[in-house]
Design a protein around this motif. Structure first.
Motif, mmCIF file in Angstrom:
data_model
loop_
_atom_site.group_PDB
_atom_site.id
_atom_site.type_symbol
_atom_site.label_atom_id
_atom_site.label_comp_id
_atom_site.label_asym_id
_atom_site.label_seq_id
_atom_site.Cartn_x
_atom_site.Cartn_y
_atom_site.Cartn_z
ATOM 1 N N MET A 1 -12.526 -21.857 -26.848
ATOM 2 C CA MET A 1 -11.845 -21.541 -28.063
ATOM 3 C C MET A 1 -12.757 -21.200 -29.219
ATOM 4 O O MET A 1 -12.304 -21.182 -30.332
ATOM 5 N N PRO A 2 -14.024 -20.952 -28.968
ATOM 6 C CA PRO A 2 -14.857 -20.537 -30.106
ATOM 7 C C PRO A 2 -14.281 -19.304 -30.790
ATOM 8 O O PRO A 2 -13.620 -18.477 -30.159
ATOM 9 N N PHE A 3 -14.522 -19.228 -32.086
ATOM 10 C CA PHE A 3 -14.154 -18.050 -32.862
ATOM 11 C C PHE A 3 -15.432 -17.252 -33.092
ATOM 12 O O PHE A 3 -16.414 -17.790 -33.610
ATOM 13 N N VAL A 4 -15.422 -15.991 -32.680
ATOM 14 C CA VAL A 4 -16.625 -15.160 -32.687
ATOM 15 C C VAL A 4 -16.431 -13.968 -33.618
ATOM 16 O O VAL A 4 -15.406 -13.281 -33.548
ATOM 17 N N ARG A 5 -17.432 -13.733 -34.444
ATOM 18 C CA ARG A 5 -17.492 -12.524 -35.266
ATOM 19 C C ARG A 5 -18.736 -11.770 -34.850
ATOM 20 O O ARG A 5 -19.829 -12.351 -34.821
ATOM 21 N N ILE A 6 -18.572 -10.497 -34.540
ATOM 22 C CA ILE A 6 -19.705 -9.651 -34.173
ATOM 23 C C ILE A 6 -19.727 -8.467 -35.132
ATOM 24 O O ILE A 6 -18.733 -7.758 -35.278
ATOM 25 N N ASP A 7 -20.864 -8.287 -35.788
ATOM 26 C CA ASP A 7 -21.062 -7.165 -36.698
ATOM 27 C C ASP A 7 -22.243 -6.358 -36.197
ATOM 28 O O ASP A 7 -23.282 -6.910 -35.829
ATOM 29 N N THR A 8 -22.085 -5.030 -36.206
ATOM 30 C CA THR A 8 -23.159 -4.145 -35.785
ATOM 31 C C THR A 8 -23.043 -2.825 -36.524
ATOM 32 O O THR A 8 -21.989 -2.502 -37.081
ATOM 33 N N LEU A 9 -24.118 -2.091 -36.539
ATOM 34 C CA LEU A 9 -24.073 -0.741 -37.100
ATOM 35 C C LEU A 9 -23.527 0.193 -36.034
ATOM 36 O O LEU A 9 -23.867 0.075 -34.859
ATOM 37 N N GLY A 10 -22.681 1.115 -36.443
ATOM 38 C CA GLY A 10 -22.055 2.043 -35.506
ATOM 39 C C GLY A 10 -20.660 1.569 -35.152
ATOM 40 O O GLY A 10 -20.411 0.370 -35.059
ATOM 41 N N THR A 11 -19.769 2.513 -34.971
ATOM 42 C CA THR A 11 -18.367 2.175 -34.749
ATOM 43 C C THR A 11 -17.863 2.589 -33.369
ATOM 44 O O THR A 11 -16.668 2.741 -33.172
ATOM 45 N N ASP A 12 -18.763 2.721 -32.408
ATOM 46 C CA ASP A 12 -18.387 3.110 -31.044
ATOM 47 C C ASP A 12 -17.541 2.003 -30.403
ATOM 48 O O ASP A 12 -18.043 0.896 -30.179
ATOM 49 N N PRO A 13 -16.261 2.279 -30.096
ATOM 50 C CA PRO A 13 -15.388 1.247 -29.523
ATOM 51 C C PRO A 13 -15.904 0.690 -28.192
ATOM 52 O O PRO A 13 -15.744 -0.497 -27.929
ATOM 53 N N ALA A 14 -16.500 1.523 -27.367
ATOM 54 C CA ALA A 14 -17.001 1.050 -26.074
ATOM 55 C C ALA A 14 -18.140 0.045 -26.270
ATOM 56 O O ALA A 14 -18.217 -0.970 -25.561
ATOM 57 N N ARG A 15 -19.029 0.295 -27.219
ATOM 58 C CA ARG A 15 -20.127 -0.641 -27.481
ATOM 59 C C ARG A 15 -19.585 -1.946 -28.056
ATOM 60 O O ARG A 15 -20.004 -3.035 -27.659
ATOM 61 N N LEU A 16 -18.642 -1.845 -28.986
ATOM 62 C CA LEU A 16 -18.038 -3.053 -29.550
ATOM 63 C C LEU A 16 -17.390 -3.898 -28.454
ATOM 64 O O LEU A 16 -17.560 -5.123 -28.419
ATOM 65 N N ASP A 17 -16.667 -3.263 -27.557
ATOM 66 C CA ASP A 17 -16.028 -3.988 -26.461
ATOM 67 C C ASP A 17 -17.070 -4.635 -25.557
ATOM 68 O O ASP A 17 -16.919 -5.787 -25.144
ATOM 69 N N ALA A 18 -18.139 -3.905 -25.236
ATOM 70 C CA ALA A 18 -19.207 -4.443 -24.380
ATOM 71 C C ALA A 18 -19.889 -5.636 -25.052
ATOM 72 O O ALA A 18 -20.216 -6.632 -24.389
ATOM 73 N N LEU A 19 -20.100 -5.571 -26.369
ATOM 74 C CA LEU A 19 -20.693 -6.691 -27.089
ATOM 75 C C LEU A 19 -19.779 -7.912 -27.026
ATOM 76 O O LEU A 19 -20.225 -9.032 -26.752
ATOM 77 N N GLY A 20 -18.500 -7.700 -27.278
ATOM 78 C CA GLY A 20 -17.543 -8.806 -27.230
ATOM 79 C C GLY A 20 -17.463 -9.438 -25.859
ATOM 80 O O GLY A 20 -17.438 -10.671 -25.727
ATOM 81 N N GLN A 21 -17.459 -8.620 -24.818
ATOM 82 C CA GLN A 21 -17.384 -9.156 -23.456
ATOM 83 C C GLN A 21 -18.667 -9.884 -23.082
ATOM 84 O O GLN A 21 -18.630 -10.920 -22.416
ATOM 85 N N ALA A 22 -19.808 -9.367 -23.522
ATOM 86 C CA ALA A 22 -21.089 -10.029 -23.244
ATOM 87 C C ALA A 22 -21.104 -11.432 -23.851
ATOM 88 O O ALA A 22 -21.511 -12.399 -23.197
ATOM 89 N N VAL A 23 -20.669 -11.555 -25.094
ATOM 90 C CA VAL A 23 -20.648 -12.859 -25.750
ATOM 91 C C VAL A 23 -19.649 -13.780 -25.059
ATOM 92 O O VAL A 23 -19.946 -14.947 -24.791
ATOM 93 N N GLN A 24 -18.471 -13.278 -24.720
ATOM 94 C CA GLN A 24 -17.468 -14.099 -24.040
ATOM 95 C C GLN A 24 -17.993 -14.590 -22.695
ATOM 96 O O GLN A 24 -17.825 -15.757 -22.337
ATOM 97 N N ASP A 25 -18.630 -13.714 -21.946
ATOM 98 C CA ASP A 25 -19.177 -14.107 -20.641
ATOM 99 C C ASP A 25 -20.283 -15.143 -20.798
ATOM 100 O O ASP A 25 -20.365 -16.104 -20.024
ATOM 101 N N ALA A 26 -21.127 -14.982 -21.802
ATOM 102 C CA ALA A 26 -22.201 -15.955 -22.046
ATOM 103 C C ALA A 26 -21.620 -17.317 -22.425
ATOM 104 O O ALA A 26 -22.128 -18.357 -21.979
#
Length: 137
Positions: A1-26
């Motif tokens: 149940m952690p609440f995660v905020r990810i901020d990055t430069l660039g608005t590519d939806p595929a990269r944002l999704d990959a970042l979110g999934q990477a953190v969730q998997d970790a």
């Protein structure tokens, strides 16, 4: 149940999704967070209406692929598990997006069970009988 905020430069939806999934998997691999316990805000900054500022703090250089990961979770994890989480996030972000691990900044903010409400104005994890006192996640 952690609440995660990810901020990055660039608005590519595929990269944002990959970042979110990477953190969730970790989180799952290192802290045992179930896959359905996913609460994330993924924000890509365009450098004009929103941006990120960074320097080479502690001699760790950053560039425009920088990723800030802020995780809020209930207190109670041992330092070695936190270190494993940081390491695994950097590894998975690198594997899935090509982002240099030096560009991955992670912060953890811990709080108590009563500091969470998952809806209906109820502190579901509070030990006062409002809701189930679930396993530490």
């Amino acid at each position: 149940m952690p609440f995660v905020r990810i901020d990055t430069l660039g608005t590519d939806p595929a990269r944002l999704d990959a970042l979110g999934q990477a953190v969730q998997d970790a989180l799952g691999e290192t802290l045992g967070v179930p896959p359905e316990d996913r609460f994330q805000v993924l924000t890509g900054h365009d450098g004009v209406t929103g941006t990120l500022r960074y320097d080479a703090h502690l001699g760790v250089p950053k560039d425009d692929s920088v990723v800030f990961v802020a995780i809020t979770l209930r207190a109670g994890r041992a330092p070695d598990r936190k270190r494993a989480l940081y390491r695994r996030i950097a590894e998975l972000v690198h594997e899935r997006t090509g982002t240099d691990p030096a560009n991955v900044l992670v912060t953890l903010t811990e709080n108590a069970s009563v500091d969470w409400s998952f809806g209906n104005g109820v502190a579901q994890y509070a030990p006062d009988g409002e809701g189930p006192a679930g396993a530490l996640r």
